[in-house]
Design an enzyme around this catalytic site. Structure first.
Site, PDB file in Angstrom:
ATOM      1  N   SER A  82       0.817  -1.200   0.000  1.00 26.07           N
ATOM      2  CA  SER A  82       0.000   0.000   0.000  1.00 26.07           C
ATOM      3  C   SER A  82       0.859   1.262   0.000  1.00 26.07           C
ATOM      4  O   SER A  82       1.672   1.464  -0.896  1.00 26.07           O
ATOM      5  CB  SER A  82      -0.946  -0.047   1.204  1.00 26.07           C
ATOM      6  OG  SER A  82      -1.899   0.976   1.158  1.00 26.07           O
ATOM      7  N   HIS A 104      -2.479  -1.444  -4.332  1.00 27.36           N
ATOM      8  CA  HIS A 104      -3.937  -1.527  -4.453  1.00 27.36           C
ATOM      9  C   HIS A 104      -4.532  -0.130  -4.467  1.00 27.36           C
ATOM     10  O   HIS A 104      -3.835   0.871  -4.295  1.00 27.36           O
ATOM     11  CB  HIS A 104      -4.538  -2.373  -3.323  1.00 27.36           C
ATOM     12  CG  HIS A 104      -4.423  -1.777  -1.962  1.00 27.36           C
ATOM     13  ND1 HIS A 104      -5.072  -2.283  -0.864  1.00 27.36           N
ATOM     14  CD2 HIS A 104      -3.719  -0.708  -1.498  1.00 27.36           C
ATOM     15  CE1 HIS A 104      -4.786  -1.552   0.208  1.00 27.36           C
ATOM     16  NE2 HIS A 104      -3.966  -0.600  -0.153  1.00 27.36           N
TER      17      HIS A 104
END
Length: 228
Positions: A82, A104
């Site tokens: 992330s 993501h």
């Protein structure tokens, strides 16, 4: 050379006391800035093992590192997920063969009516496009390619990350492949050439002394002179 650790959750500065109180790993912008301020003219080694965290904090740390004039070298030792994967895109990066990298889309905990949800969806899409520029600049991929990777919550091992150019090298692997030849003789090794270069650049007297050391004895007590 200074070291900066990006460990644990990536958090705002005013959350730091909470994580420290419970002795949990965390990283805030102030942690990074302290090291940069203490060693402003040194290259920094960045070690990342983080599940990610706040995207604005990840962006702030990314900007700090990318703007460090003396340069940085990043190592992913455990995971860079992330927001941490955004930080990993700030410069030259190596990744442990046992580590993972994950990208993501941005998420939120939005509440409210349909108008609130529609508005938040557009905010999230804008945030995705903003963050994807870090991956685009690192890899040369198009926006659509990066967004597709983000939308599928893509987990990558070191080899996959290298193939997508999200990292520059897998740690512990040889930087240069062994030189292969198709001939009846062996090429000199780099070590041999470096020794020869040292001899060639040495002063005449020192070179003479080195030459004496290269005299080899086949029998006992007889030297065969060799010159450089």
């Amino acid at each position: 050379m200074a070291r900066i650790d990006i460990r644990g959750v990536i958090i705002p500065n005013d959350y730091k006391w909470y994580y420290d109180w419970f002795e949990e790993d965390s990283t805030c912008p102030r942690d990074v800035q302290k090291v940069i301020d203490a060693y402003p003219n040194e290259m920094h080694d960045i070690y990342i093992n983080s599940p990610g965290g706040a995207i604005d904090v990840g962006s702030e740390i990314y900007t700090m590192l990318r703007g460090h004039a003396a340069g940085i070298k990043i190592y992913i030792t455990g995971q860079a997920c992330s927001a941490a994967s955004v930080i990993a895109a700030a410069g030259y990066c190596e990744m442990s063969p046992t580590a993972l990298l994950m990208v993501h889309c941005v998420s939120s905990r939005a509440r409210g009516n349909h108008s609130d949800m529609e508005h938040m969806a557009e905010v999230l899409r804008t945030a995705d496009r903003a963050l994807c520029t870090a991956y685009m600049n690192k890899t040369g991929m198009t926006e659509r390619e990066v967004l597709d990777m983000m939308e599928h919550e893509t987990w990558l091992n070191a080899q996959q990350a290298l193939e997508r150019k999200l990292i520059d090298k897998i740690m512990f692997e040889q930087q240069e492949p062994e030189l292969m030849t198709a001939s009846m003789f062996a090429l000199p090794s780099k070590e041999q050439m470096e020794r020869a270069r040292t001899l060639a650049m040495a002063p005449e007297m020192e070179r003479a002394m080195m030459n004496l050391k290269l005299l080899e004895l086949e029998g006992a007590g007889k030297w065969e002179e060799k010159s450089i």
